[in-house]
Scaffold this active site. Structure first.
Site: not given
Ligand code: PA5
Length: 448
Positions: A283, A304, A416
């Protein structure tokens, strides 16, 4: 104690195509001196997070011990910079089974996922719960939505004493939450106005929850202070941990095409540390078409799962390993085991973990993949305090390297605002029009 080993990032080890030349690192000297003096001047302004280690924590400690006495559950309602830091401190610095054996039990309501909300509610008893609502702006949709439901539940269950179950951490003056807290006489802690969400873990945002679950916050701040001291006096890139991390990543990114920064601790308890760092790096630095994509991994599990790609896939990564020398608990492979696996006899699990890390590093060197290792002698508040401060400063410093502002997040605000418009918030009608213009569902496939 922490150590940073960057041997495997250097051209001497992995060659000039992927590795950094020492001359390149040192050529940043004048640039660094300049940025260093800018940061020192900005400490009361944009770099105000550097002041947090020196705060007086008396009120936080006092209130935390009151919460510990009065409540069995502590639920943080917040998201992003308002929750990831506390979650990181909780997971790194309490025992993995804290919530099974110890009190207060700690939960986070960050998402607005109804099933997660219900699952947290199922685990707590409202009468014994303190809710810490954390939001700098005081208006983030997720936080306010979760709070609104909790408020109603509290009023229904507790009645007029519901206020005792709430503590807010928010801007000292602005926002809905501050106004609500003032109106209803709710206990509140301040988020310093000059400290942004993802740089706020060492304010009441992270310190209150940490103190509530029994973490020694004085040690955490002591570690941060130590790192501040080193980084304030050391201008030489090879002696300043934060600048070193920043410059290595910047060079790897801009000159060697390493667009991805992986962080891979070899310790389960540090996985939430990576979540916290991932937000900080992404950010803060993902701007103007620049920045590195931070990726989370865990050793040995991701050996793995991911190492095949890291070694043999696109050559676009720089990896940071975090190694722990001494674990709080350890186990030995018994002597009495079948002959075929006798090579494991008498070795501890932590020894195997760290040998696997060494093996992975050797394999990466062979493939010329840049990797650095941060070693902690143990996971404790002092070391975590150092790491937090180091990465915060490295991030702020990187802003100067990339020539972007690491303290804003305009691309997040846009989403937002569209959400507010979609939810019918007053003042966002124009945004709704813009949304309708932008968003079309033209190509779709539906399967029943
Ligand atoms: O780092 C940031 O600024 C953001 O991630 C915010 O912390 C996040 O959006 C939550 O904002 P607020 O604390 O205002 O609720």
């Amino acid at each position: 104690m922490i150590k940073i080993d960057y041997t495997n990032v250097m051209a001497e080890t992995i060659g000039e195509r992927d590795g950094i030349l020492r001359e390149e690192l040192l050529s940043f000297r004048h640039f660094i001196v300049d940025i260093h003096s800018k940061i020192q001047k900005e400490k009361e302004k944009k770099f105000f997070f550097t002041k947090l280690p020196y705060q007086d924590t008396y009120e936080i400690e006092e209130y935390a011990s009151y919460i510990r006495k009065e409540f069995d559950y502590f639920v943080l309602i917040g998201i992003g910079g308002s929750s990831l830091g506390a979650q990181m401190l909780f997971e790194s610095l309490t025992w993995l089974n804290h919530n099974h054996f110890d009190f207060p039990k700690f939960y986070v309501l960050d998402n607005v996922d109804p099933e997660k909300f219900e699952a947290v509610m199922e685990r707590i008893e409202i009468e014994k719960t303190c809710f810490n609502v954390v939001t700098k702006s005081g208006s983030t949709v997720e936080t306010i939505a979760n709070f609104a439901i909790v408020l109603d539940i509290l009023k229904q269950t507790i009645g007029k004493d519901y206020k005792k179950h709430l503590v807010f951490t928010t801007d000292p003056e602005k926002g809905f939450l501050r106004a609500f807290g003032n109106e209803h006489g709710i206990k509140m802690f301040d988020i310093p106005p000059k400290v942004g969400g993802r740089f706020s873990v060492l304010s009441a945002v992270g310190l209150l929850p940490a103190a509530v679950v029994g973490i020694k916050i004085d040690q955490l701040l002591k570690g941060a202070k130590k790192m501040d001291l080193i980084c304030s006096i050391e201008e030489h890139v090879e002696h300043n941990p934060a600048y070193l991390i920043a410059v290595l990543h910047y060079l790897a990114n801009m000159r060697r095409g390493k667009n991805i920064a992986v962080m891979m601790p070899y310790a389960q308890r540090l996985t939430a540390f990576v979540d916290w760092w991932r937000q900080l790096w992404a950010e803060s630095l993902g701007k103007d078409g620049l920045g590195q994509t931070p990726v989370k991994a865990l050793g040995t599990v991701d050996q793995h799962s991911q190492i095949q790609l890291y070694r043999d896939g696109p050559r676009d990564k720089i990896i940071t390993f975090i190694q722990v020398e001494n674990f709080e608990r350890d186990l030995k492979i018994p002597e009495n085991i079948p002959e075929e696996i006798s090579y494991l006899k008498g070795h501890t699990l932590s020894e195997i973990l760290n040998k696997e890390l060494l093996g992975t590093k050797a394999a990466l060197i062979k493939s010329k993949i840049p990797n650095l290792t941060i070693t902690l002698d143990e996971i404790n508040p002092y070391n975590i305090g150092m790491l937090i401060y180091m990465y915060e400063l490295a991030t702020g410093f990187s802003g100067y390297l990339y020539k972007i502002d690491p303290f804003d997040q305009p691309a997040v605000e846009e989403g937002k605002n569209f959400t507010y418009a979609l939810m019918g918030r007053e003042g966002f009608q124009q945004k709704l029009e813009e949304f309708k213009e932008l968003y079309k569902e033209k190509y779709k496939l539906e399967i029943q």
